[in-house]
Motif scaffolding. Sequence first.
Motif, mmCIF file in Angstrom:
data_model
loop_
_atom_site.group_PDB
_atom_site.id
_atom_site.type_symbol
_atom_site.label_atom_id
_atom_site.label_comp_id
_atom_site.label_asym_id
_atom_site.label_seq_id
_atom_site.Cartn_x
_atom_site.Cartn_y
_atom_site.Cartn_z
ATOM 1 N N GLY B 197 0.528 -1.218 0.059
ATOM 2 C CA GLY B 197 0.063 -0.051 0.216
ATOM 3 C C GLY B 197 0.942 1.271 -0.007
ATOM 4 N N ARG B 198 0.069 2.548 0.101
ATOM 5 C CA ARG B 198 0.886 3.866 0.248
ATOM 6 C C ARG B 198 1.359 3.811 1.577
ATOM 7 N N GLY B 199 2.457 4.578 1.741
ATOM 8 C CA GLY B 199 3.050 4.996 3.129
ATOM 9 C C GLY B 199 4.039 5.931 2.917
ATOM 10 N N LEU B 200 4.316 6.411 4.096
ATOM 11 C CA LEU B 200 5.482 7.670 4.246
ATOM 12 C C LEU B 200 6.027 7.607 5.729
ATOM 13 N N VAL B 201 7.434 7.773 5.796
ATOM 14 C CA VAL B 201 8.002 8.142 7.104
ATOM 15 C C VAL B 201 8.686 9.324 6.908
ATOM 16 N N THR B 217 6.632 5.897 -3.210
ATOM 17 C CA THR B 217 6.242 6.810 -4.113
ATOM 18 C C THR B 217 6.830 6.670 -5.486
ATOM 19 N N GLN B 218 6.240 7.135 -6.679
ATOM 20 C CA GLN B 218 6.798 6.920 -8.036
ATOM 21 C C GLN B 218 7.852 7.830 -8.232
ATOM 22 N N SER B 219 7.572 9.126 -7.518
ATOM 23 C CA SER B 219 8.309 10.446 -8.149
ATOM 24 C C SER B 219 8.825 11.239 -6.902
ATOM 25 N N ARG B 239 14.302 16.038 1.518
ATOM 26 C CA ARG B 239 15.083 15.167 1.122
ATOM 27 C C ARG B 239 13.803 13.943 1.055
ATOM 28 N N VAL B 240 13.256 13.404 -0.238
ATOM 29 C CA VAL B 240 12.717 12.355 -0.348
ATOM 30 C C VAL B 240 13.398 11.157 -1.011
ATOM 31 N N ILE B 241 13.326 10.256 0.088
ATOM 32 C CA ILE B 241 13.881 8.786 -0.498
ATOM 33 C C ILE B 241 13.160 7.696 -0.856
ATOM 34 N N GLN B 242 13.141 7.071 -1.948
ATOM 35 C CA GLN B 242 12.326 6.040 -2.338
ATOM 36 C C GLN B 242 12.960 4.877 -2.025
ATOM 37 N N PRO B 243 12.452 4.203 -1.215
ATOM 38 C CA PRO B 243 13.001 2.649 -0.613
ATOM 39 C C PRO B 243 12.417 1.789 -1.932
ATOM 40 N N ALA B 248 3.171 -0.158 -8.124
ATOM 41 C CA ALA B 248 2.760 1.061 -8.014
ATOM 42 C C ALA B 248 1.645 1.538 -8.920
ATOM 43 N N PHE B 249 1.934 1.199 -10.313
ATOM 44 C CA PHE B 249 0.971 1.158 -11.346
ATOM 45 C C PHE B 249 0.463 2.439 -11.838
#
Lengths: 270, 787
Positions: B197-201, B217-219, B239-243, B248-249
Amino acid sequence: MSPLTAEAVFVAPRTLPEVYTALEALGPAATLLSGGMSLMPMLNRGIGPRDAIVSLGRVDGLAEVTLRGGRLSIGATATHTAIARHPLVARSAGVLATAAGGIGDLQVRNRGTIGGAVAHGNAGADYLTVLSALEATVVIGGSAGERRAALGDFVLGLRSTDLRHGEVVTAVEVDGSAPDAAAFLRYHRVQGAAPTITAAAVIRDDRTVLAIGGATPTPTVVRVSSVEQALAAVDAACAANPLGDAHNPPDYRRAMAAVHTRRVLEEAAA
Amino acid sequence: MYIGERVEGRNNRLVVAGAGTYVDDVRPEGCLVLAILRSPHPHARIRRIDVTAAEGRDDVELVLTGESLLAAGIAIPPSGSYANFTPRMTVKHPLAVGKVRYVGEPVAAVVAHDLVGARAALDALMVDYEVLPSVGNALLALEPGAPRVEDEWPDNVMVEYPFEKGDPAAVLGATEPSRIRRGTLVCNRIASTPLEGRGLVADYDPHRRYLTCWASTQSPHILRTLLAGALDLPDSSIRVIQPNVGGAFGGKIPMFPEDIVTAHAAIVLKRPVKWIEQRHEYLPAGGHSRDVRCDYEVAFAADGRITALTTELIADIGAQSTFLGWLMAIVSAGCIPGSYKVDDVRVRLRCVVSNRGPWQAYRGYGKEVSAFFLERILDEVADAVGRPRDEVRERNFLTPDVFPYEQPSGWITDSGDYSGTLAKVKDLIGWEGFAARKAAARAGGRRLGIGIGHELTPEGSSRPDSLLSGTDSATVKMSPHGDVTVLTGVTSPGTGNETGIAQIVADCLGASLDRVRVVQGDTELCPHGNGNYSSRSLTFGGSSAHLAALVVHDKIRRVGASMLDVAPGEVRLDGHRVIAPSGAEVGFGAVAATIYRSPHARHMEGVEPGLEVTRTFKMDNVHHQPEKDGRYNQYPTWSFSTAACIVEVDEETGVVRIEKFALVHDSGMVVNPLLAEAQLHGAITQGIGASLYEEIRYDDAGLPQNLTLREYTLPGMRESVDIVLGHQSTPSPFTMMGMKGVGESGISAPAPAIASAIEDALSDLGVRLTEVPFTPARVWAAIQEAR
């Protein structure tokens, strides 16, 4: 993740008397947990009381399968996987093993239990249908002692049973001698989804019992004299007590009940 | 050469081993947990939210409501302009202010020490709702006097987008009635439903005034810019880090209300805060797609050639919150008539808001809707003139000589050979001779049918005046040991585009593939990029990396040639070596060492020090200046596919089983066929899911009917189908090496192909399928109706 509130009580007794004591102490808000495959998703979504959970998972001996006095007894916490693989079930009620082996997916079958499914009483549930056709008896325990009820009397309506507060489904019993022929059909959309229609037929001597689940709030059970008579009886039951949702509306379920009546009787007779 | 090779995806083993780090695996010390209270009502006024009990709990650190965010100055004003239409916009609130407009809309948030505490705090929140009359679908929303989803609007229409070419009314008026068909087609609502699912830390450092977000996220760059705008922070403070991303689709194109709320909470509390979406939150509130109705009128000649087409599209876009998914409807409209030459055509789209959940991008991005409508209309025309369905497509296809071709919407299709994929897929499926198989099966009591479906998949979307405009930089750098790192602004949702980018860079440099590492998904490491959407990771990201690698290549060549004592034009670069005509060679490691260690020595004369280059590819056939050149085009590459399938229909139950599914795709030059095929397998399976199994349903009041995956029946392995793939390559004349996007190809064609095959299996009954998905209940009902 845990669905419990911080103040929740969770008890997992080792004996049935301790379970009854716990249920009495916690009062009507207590929720019985068995395999949790129906209950946990509901609790996660905030449905139902979740302040006091009494688990049956650690009760000794509650998962036993025995053949005594011509009756096959299956303990309430026997998992679907255990039932699907048990030699006694295969010998005495192979159709029950077939039904157990098709429930949900492997993960669900490894945790879900027959007692939990019977006590949940969901329409169309594999066990309710096949046990109806096997004319099963539900064994119910409580601090006042044990009672038995025919499955048809125990399941009162959609997810509604005659289980009273303080009571526990402890076992399910069926005839220990294998029927002459039997069949079970499960019609469902995708792997893991609840069935739309379940159908079971059990032939013993000259008696054929048919059960259709999923088109009525509780299984429609018919003593079959002919296919036409069975079709008429099932259709009348669907008309009287229709069941359906947005995905599979009542008229579709009613038609599928007829299709599966014919198919399961054909398969049992084959 | 690595380009064109079936190189195994670099992430495969990590993903299969379960060794990836996903956002829920990110656990900073002292991390708090955020949970969202969501609306149980489709439409209600919020009279009052009593937070006292929740705030009074020992383990609760923060309670947020719409009003508290508003007080903190957080509200998202409308932004962006659009070329051909002007939407009605509203100020968007991450947590509802004043009223709720769909079930699942975020109303309040709590931050507690753990999830147990957060859930208990949600229970303690008391919201006093005044339930309002609601509109559960677009048709109800269009009725005169219908309740309004947005109080300030005069009605529920958000966008009206009409366009016309020629004079379809005149053609229709002059056509005899037997050569006209009218009808209604419906694409029902679905949801992309990624495994994760979606999520953010979010973690805020008050001393450095610096916010770090790990997001599924995708972007990352887009999320950073949008978060900075919402929270009034400098871009450089975030700063955004995408693990690793577990699918995603399109469903994770930023930004979501929960992202803002979680980041704000972390700033307020000066502690890490985590929000992880639950499945029952996702299904009603994570964003849906499709849900479009088409009323059409088509005129045709005796040979099946379409002479005029009009379509009235009504898109039920639900209640729009911070989502931009509604733009999918524009693409549905813009792709009519797509692969077909119709000179007299009118399209009118209305995007209608309702009390359903909002749309969010999903693979296909509207093209699957137009493909379904067009292919169903083509089948109907074929049946009406009594000609084979494949022949009527041939009759109407745009031919390869017309490209670049300006669609009636104004978009410009780069290249295509639609008859080619049709011919190839007919071979793969066994088109000739099927009639005999069908007859034999029928004699044995089985109903088999064959069908075809064609799709057009414009890719590389570059929308003017938006952050998704087509700016994807790449940095290629070589270390003193000669190892190559590619930093790219495009990201991977787990699909393997890093492998393709590495292949492009390795070939350009003459490097060994195993010495090229690709780094993605971090705004502090990677140059700016739009991330991952519209199948553009290679056409944009790969091309930028190629441009950067060319500069590095040139420097290695010059210095290496000097070290070999030959002219730069005489050497070639291969196998991580610079090779002279004599066979003498020097490794990249030695050349790089010279560049770093001896920048002022002989071999570096006239050469700029350093081996780090950033470049940004510009797509030549994107046009955003209609006032200057009369052209507007946001889609540079137009992939296409033709699918064919054989199905068996159980006429008693309506259950459809796919016996064989074939698809021939054309996405121009393919960098990695293995990964392209993996994309197609996934897209086709999702396309089959949307054709037979998946549907998000609401009742007329707007109450969702799919609260769990028990009701949203997502196909699994049992439902998977053996897929036969074929390739064709019609290169784009505008992109580097003729590449086109492949990430969405294959999701659109299944629905019309399956519909066509089901109708063929039931051809003696004359069944017509007008509504997707073709659930057993729907097919059964269509059979009853035909009888």
